[in-house]
Design a protein around this motif. Sequence first.
Motif, mmCIF file in Angstrom:
data_model
loop_
_atom_site.group_PDB
_atom_site.id
_atom_site.type_symbol
_atom_site.label_atom_id
_atom_site.label_comp_id
_atom_site.label_asym_id
_atom_site.label_seq_id
_atom_site.Cartn_x
_atom_site.Cartn_y
_atom_site.Cartn_z
ATOM 1 N N LEU A 78 9.582 0.472 -10.524
ATOM 2 C CA LEU A 78 10.239 0.721 -9.244
ATOM 3 C C LEU A 78 11.078 -0.481 -8.815
ATOM 4 O O LEU A 78 12.181 -0.315 -8.290
ATOM 5 C CB LEU A 78 9.194 1.050 -8.177
ATOM 6 C CG LEU A 78 9.713 1.233 -6.747
ATOM 7 C CD1 LEU A 78 10.774 2.325 -6.675
ATOM 8 C CD2 LEU A 78 8.560 1.554 -5.799
ATOM 9 N N ARG A 79 10.593 -1.685 -9.047
ATOM 10 C CA ARG A 79 11.369 -2.864 -8.632
ATOM 11 C C ARG A 79 12.718 -2.893 -9.335
ATOM 12 O O ARG A 79 13.739 -3.220 -8.723
ATOM 13 C CB ARG A 79 10.606 -4.151 -8.905
ATOM 14 C CG ARG A 79 11.387 -5.400 -8.503
ATOM 15 C CD ARG A 79 10.554 -6.650 -8.552
ATOM 16 N NE ARG A 79 9.447 -6.606 -7.627
ATOM 17 C CZ ARG A 79 8.611 -7.623 -7.426
ATOM 18 N NH1 ARG A 79 8.774 -8.759 -8.093
ATOM 19 N NH2 ARG A 79 7.611 -7.507 -6.572
ATOM 20 N N LEU B 65 15.000 -0.281 -7.813
ATOM 21 C CA LEU B 65 15.517 -0.664 -6.502
ATOM 22 C C LEU B 65 16.744 -1.569 -6.612
ATOM 23 O O LEU B 65 17.503 -1.714 -5.648
ATOM 24 C CB LEU B 65 14.431 -1.375 -5.690
ATOM 25 C CG LEU B 65 13.260 -0.509 -5.210
ATOM 26 C CD1 LEU B 65 12.184 -1.382 -4.571
ATOM 27 C CD2 LEU B 65 13.723 0.552 -4.224
ATOM 28 N N THR C 14 16.834 3.956 -2.932
ATOM 29 C CA THR C 14 15.385 3.957 -2.740
ATOM 30 C C THR C 14 14.630 4.402 -3.987
ATOM 31 O O THR C 14 13.439 4.158 -4.098
ATOM 32 C CB THR C 14 14.981 4.888 -1.588
ATOM 33 O OG1 THR C 14 15.323 6.234 -1.920
ATOM 34 C CG2 THR C 14 15.690 4.489 -0.304
ATOM 35 N N TYR D 128 1.931 -1.808 -5.061
ATOM 36 C CA TYR D 128 3.269 -2.264 -4.645
ATOM 37 C C TYR D 128 4.277 -1.957 -5.743
ATOM 38 O O TYR D 128 3.931 -1.371 -6.789
ATOM 39 C CB TYR D 128 3.260 -3.752 -4.281
ATOM 40 C CG TYR D 128 3.053 -4.726 -5.406
ATOM 41 C CD1 TYR D 128 4.121 -5.425 -5.944
ATOM 42 C CD2 TYR D 128 1.780 -4.965 -5.921
ATOM 43 C CE1 TYR D 128 3.939 -6.347 -6.970
ATOM 44 C CE2 TYR D 128 1.589 -5.881 -6.944
ATOM 45 C CZ TYR D 128 2.669 -6.564 -7.467
ATOM 46 O OH TYR D 128 2.479 -7.466 -8.488
ATOM 47 N N ASP D 129 5.526 -2.321 -5.513
ATOM 48 C CA ASP D 129 6.637 -1.858 -6.346
ATOM 49 C C ASP D 129 6.499 -2.204 -7.824
ATOM 50 O O ASP D 129 6.904 -1.421 -8.688
ATOM 51 C CB ASP D 129 7.954 -2.433 -5.804
ATOM 52 C CG ASP D 129 7.884 -3.938 -5.638
ATOM 53 O OD1 ASP D 129 8.342 -4.665 -6.526
ATOM 54 O OD2 ASP D 129 7.350 -4.393 -4.603
ATOM 55 N N LEU E 188 2.255 -2.194 -0.100
ATOM 56 C CA LEU E 188 3.592 -1.777 -0.506
ATOM 57 C C LEU E 188 4.641 -2.246 0.501
ATOM 58 O O LEU E 188 5.679 -2.800 0.135
ATOM 59 C CB LEU E 188 3.631 -0.256 -0.641
ATOM 60 C CG LEU E 188 4.994 0.368 -0.951
ATOM 61 C CD1 LEU E 188 5.505 -0.093 -2.312
ATOM 62 C CD2 LEU E 188 4.902 1.892 -0.883
ATOM 63 N N LEU F 70 7.737 -4.904 -0.190
ATOM 64 C CA LEU F 70 9.120 -4.484 0.002
ATOM 65 C C LEU F 70 9.833 -5.378 1.012
ATOM 66 O O LEU F 70 11.008 -5.724 0.838
ATOM 67 C CB LEU F 70 9.173 -3.025 0.464
ATOM 68 C CG LEU F 70 8.818 -1.963 -0.570
ATOM 69 C CD1 LEU F 70 8.768 -0.585 0.084
ATOM 70 C CD2 LEU F 70 9.828 -1.961 -1.724
ATOM 71 N N ALA G 293 15.269 -2.464 -1.527
ATOM 72 C CA ALA G 293 14.022 -2.611 -0.779
ATOM 73 C C ALA G 293 14.243 -2.358 0.694
ATOM 74 O O ALA G 293 13.418 -1.718 1.368
ATOM 75 C CB ALA G 293 13.443 -4.007 -1.000
#
Length: 413
Positions: free
Chosen positions: A201-202, A205, A210, A286-287, A318, A322, A336
Amino acid sequence: MPAPPADPGLALLTGPSVPDILDAALTPAGGTLLDWSVRDVDHRPGDRTTVSYVARVSWSPGDERSETYAATVSGTRPSDGLVVTDGDRFVQVWRFPYDPELPGLAAACFPSSVGDLLRGLGLPPDGVQLRVVSYRPRKRAVIEVVTSTQRLFIKVLRPGQVRDVDSRHRVLTRAGVPVPRSLGWSDDGIIVLAPLRGTPLRVALETGATALRDPAELVALLDRLPAEIAGLPRRAAWSSHAAHYAGVIAAASPSLGAVALDVADEVAAGLAARADGDEPTHGDFYDAQLFVEHGAVSGLLDIDTLGPGRRADDLACLVAHLSVLATDGFAAADGARAALADWLPVLDRRVDPAELRLRAAGVTLSLATGPYRAQDADWQQATELRVRLAERWLSAGSSGGKDGAENALMRLS
């Protein structure tokens, strides 16, 4: 809460004594220290402090190497490994990958021994190539393994943890939660994991978007954790460690100590009125632990921290991560910020908004120790930025959770 006194162990492992400490390990082995720098600091006031170093070492004329070393200082003598002592403090020194608390690490770092490991699992070992993904001295390491036919990961833990972690992977796999499939484990702390589908996910982003069509998927993923997770041993949530991390901040940056300790006191006071909770939780959500594919969640990493807690614990973790990404000059900052604006209203419908922000303040305070631990060049500025961000989350929580992401982040970008 008063600021803690300066920690002599931290000064010992980061100050002018470091060359003497490293020389004590290198000289008997025939090495000569040429240069060194701090790589990572894990400071635990009143307990053990561990520091890793990048060292340039001469082993013979023409044979100079850049190597990773680590040292731990504590008031009790370690059971294994080289120890240097002045009678009151014990310093243990080692060279990567020979971590005394991760006995499986060396076998995970050489193609020949990894090939033997793969054969034992019934996997073809041809063309083994290795990459160290992460290493936290005394705690864990992750090694990526690529062969001519497959890609997988070796996670190295303390031996006493590995059976339990394997069991957790198998429980979640059976429940249909998209975690890495365990391919096997060994008594020395190695667990072999299949890769996840999708993109972290990071990384997603970093496009500035999103990366999720529906942020409710995040909550739904956590709500899919099987009920038996709530029967695992309880781990304290990140937000409940605020006082510890405030002490670390105070030791590393005394000018921020009073602010950090005040934030920790207020977080602790706010959490004292709330029950621990018995929902199944991830514990470090988290991401970097999430994978996405085609706009949907495709995977979840690092389930070592599973256990009972409050859903607000995971969601606050999370949100805090972010918010740090959005304010610290990261490549994923725009994404983020967009995610916070889009996701926070959805998360607020699942948990109490005031509690979410209160816990986010505590988690953000824990993240404020990261720049110093990683020895970032601008760690003092980054630490202050995160402490101030924790203050803003605390203020948002005190107002009943009415402030949105923009109000929490304004003037901090």
